[in-house]
Design a protein around this motif. Structure first.
Motif, short mmCIF file in Angstrom:
data_model
loop_
_atom_site.label_atom_id
_atom_site.label_comp_id
_atom_site.label_asym_id
_atom_site.label_seq_id
_atom_site.Cartn_x
_atom_site.Cartn_y
_atom_site.Cartn_z
N LEU A 22 1.24 -0.81 -0.03
CA LEU A 22 -0.11 -0.09 -0.22
C LEU A 22 0.54 1.03 -0.33
N ASP A 24 1.34 5.27 -0.12
CA ASP A 24 -0.07 6.69 -0.05
C ASP A 24 0.71 7.53 -0.74
N VAL A 60 -1.41 -0.68 -4.23
CA VAL A 60 -2.18 -0.05 -4.39
C VAL A 60 -2.25 1.08 -3.79
N ILE A 62 -2.87 4.67 -3.00
CA ILE A 62 -4.42 5.84 -2.75
C ILE A 62 -3.58 7.21 -2.18
N GLY A 103 -6.51 9.57 -10.47
CA GLY A 103 -5.83 8.45 -10.53
C GLY A 103 -5.43 8.39 -12.22
N LYS A 128 -3.05 -1.28 -9.20
CA LYS A 128 -4.33 -0.15 -8.48
C LYS A 128 -4.64 1.15 -8.11
N TYR A 130 -6.40 4.41 -6.33
CA TYR A 130 -7.96 4.83 -6.42
C TYR A 130 -6.93 6.13 -5.16
N ASN A 134 -9.06 4.84 0.16
CA ASN A 134 -10.31 4.46 0.61
C ASN A 134 -10.33 3.10 -0.27
N HIS A 135 -9.93 1.67 -0.57
CA HIS A 135 -9.47 0.86 -1.28
C HIS A 135 -10.45 -0.27 -0.98
N ASP A 136 -10.12 -0.82 -2.19
CA ASP A 136 -11.34 -2.12 -2.53
C ASP A 136 -10.24 -3.20 -1.85
N GLN A 137 -8.59 -3.01 -1.57
CA GLN A 137 -8.41 -4.24 -1.59
C GLN A 137 -8.16 -4.47 0.05
N GLU A 138 -8.47 -5.28 0.81
CA GLU A 138 -8.52 -4.36 1.95
C GLU A 138 -8.54 -6.85 2.28
#
Length: 151
Positions: A22, A24, A60, A62, A103, A128, A130, A134-138
Motif C-alpha cells: 500500500l 500513500d 495499491v 491511495i 487516478g 491499482k 484509488y 479508501n480502496h477495495d483491496q482490504e
C-alpha cells in the motif's frame, strides 16, 4: 570454496513471492512516486529479480489526487491522445486531467516507466490506483510502505 559450483537461479511464475503493498501518494512528487512504484511493480528490489518474469509486487496507490507537480507543470504539462480521425489529436493539461480523472495521472506516469511489451502490460495490471484513502483491496491485507525510505 568452489566458485565453479555457483548456479544462477532464475525465478519463474511458480517460485515468485508476490506481496500486496500500500502506497500513500499524499504529498509525493509525481515522477519520483512513479519511478519507485514502477521499480516495485517490476520486482527490481528483490534479490531473485529476473528481467523476463513478472516477479514484482501488487501495488495499491491511495490518495492519487493529492500528488504534487513542481514549477508550472500543472499548466504546461500536456497529455496527448489521438482519436483515429484526421485532425483528431487532442491535448489535455495536467490540471484538466486532475479534475476529470485524478487516478489517471498516476497511471500514465507509472505506465510510461514500464516496458513497452506484453510483460509491461502484465505488470501494469498489478497496479491499482484509488482516489481518496479508501480502496477495495482490504481482503488482501496490503502492507503499508513508506516511499521516502525506499530507494
Amino acid at each position: 570454496m568452489d566458485t565453479l559450483s555457483y548456479k544462477t537461479v532464475s525465478a519463474n511464475r511458480k517460485t515468485v513471492d508476490k506481496q500486496w503493498l500500500l502506497v500513500d501518494a499524499e504529498g509525493q512528487t509525481l515522477g519520483r512516486l512513479a519511478s519507485k512504484v514502477a521499480k516495485l511493480l517490476r520486482g527490481k528490489h528483490k534479490p531473485n529479480y529476473t528481467p523476463h518474469v513478472d516477479c514484482g509486487d501488487n501495488i495499491v496507490v491511495i490518495n492519487a489526487e493529492k500528488v504534487t507537480l513542481s514549477g508550472n507543470k500543472w499548466d504546461d504539462k500536456t497529455y496527448s491522445r489521438y482519436t483515429g480521425y484526421p485532425g483528431g489529436q487532442r491535448h489535455t493539461s495536467a490540471k484538466e486531467l486532475l479534475e476529470k480523472n485524478p487516478g489517471r495521472i498516476v497511471e500514465k506516469a507509472v505506465k510510461g516507466m514500464l516496458p513497452k511489451n506484453r510483460l509491461g502490460a502484465d505488470l501494469f495490471r498489478n497496479l491499482k490506483v484509488y482516489v481518496g484513502p479508501n480502496h477495495d483491496q482490504e481482503a488482501q491485507k496490503p502492507t503499508a510502505i513508506n516511499l521516502n525510505d525506499f530507494k
